[in-house]
Design a protein around this motif. Structure first.
Motif: not given
Length: 302
Positions: A6, A10-11, A13, A205, A208, A212, A226
């Protein structure tokens, strides 16, 4: 043929997500040569002031601490907007001398002043665990090469004033803010608070996920998944680090975003309720009032 890696970013932090959601702004507004007797205090603006010694030297006066000498490329940040004085003398100035006109004689010190500001107002200070004053001395190992590089580039832009330098120095200040936070974490100065949790591989995690997608139907169990932790261990570590329970944090974050939408959009309370993760408008209104002490409509009537 092996699967291609990848290559897309697109991820993001956890720290990047939070700073984006809270709309961090950095601005430099003073680049001045101070001489003679002078003293400045930029505290009390409800922002996060900082001072950079471009050349020469100065003294930092802060309540409860001895006067500290600052030299070229030293950076001082006040994470919680504490009052302070930067002056030419080791002797603390009187209140009448602070922010008074300089005497225009003696040695010259170049001082760059600016501030950081979260343009999306928050319900709880994310910087509360930081010291009232953070001093990054240019010669100290803690300051690191990255901050020294950014400071040098900022001063170079201010000196030459090439096209676009206004934007360039603000962006460099933004990067200095991130480096300052990194240094505080890496030095071990922070072992609790939201920032510490963001840097934790497991808690980050879960945070986030909340930041988001606050509208998702999060439960304690789903957030623990998560974080790849058991529910009880996750709840205990989150509460000890952040200072409140995961579900209370979720509610506060949802109400923060709801208030922002109420102030900046024409969405109805019903629509905002849905975007905040509530199936019932009545439940949303109750949560909003319990968290902020007023009904949702009060924001738009001010």
């Amino acid at each position: 043929m092996s699967e291609s890696p990848n290559i897309y970013l697109n991820d993001p932090d956890p720290l990047s997500v939070l700073l984006t959601r809270l709309d961090l702004k950095a601005e430099v507004y003073v680049n001045g040569d101070f001489c003679g007797a002078w003293a400045v205090d930029t505290g009390g603006s409800k922002r996060i002031p900082f001072h950079l010694i471009g050349a020469g030297s100065a003294w930092l006066h802060f309540e409860g601490q001895e006067a500290q000498r600052l030299t070229s490329h030293d950076l001082v940040v006040f994470p919680n907007d504490a009052h302070h004085v930067i002056s030419n003398s080791k002797i603390a100035p009187s209140p009448e001398q602070v922010n008074a006109p300089m005497t225009n004689d003696g040695e010259v010190t170049n001082v760059v002043c600016g501030f950081f500001e979260f343009r999306n107002p928050i319900l709880f200070p994310i910087l509360e665990a930081l010291p009232q004053v953070v001093v990054l001395n240019s010669g100290a190992e803690l300051a690191g090469n990255r901050i020294e590089f950014l400071i040098s580039q900022m001063l170079n832009e201010l000196q030459h004033e090439r096209p676009g330098f206004y934007t360039a120095i603000d962006q460099m200040a933004f990067l200095i803010f991130i480096e300052m936070i990194r240094q505080q974490i890496q030095s071990g100065a922070l072992d609790k608070g939201l920032l510490s949790a963001l840097f934790d591989a497991r808690l980050g995690k879960a945070l986030n996920a909340i930041h988001q997608s606050p509208e998702s139907h999060w439960t304690l169990e789903r957030l623990a998944e998560k974080a790849i932790m058991s529910r009880s261990t996750f709840a205990d570590l989150f509460s000890k680090t952040v200072g409140i329970t995961p579900m209370k944090y979720l509610t506060k974050w949802r109400m923060n975003q709801a208030r922002h939408m109420l102030k900046t959009t024409q969405l109805s309370v019903s629509q905002i309720s849905e975007r905040s993760g509530y199936d019932s408008e009545a439940a949303f209104r109750k949560a909003y009032r319990n968290t902020l002490g007023e009904p949702p409509g009060a924001v738009r009537s001010k």
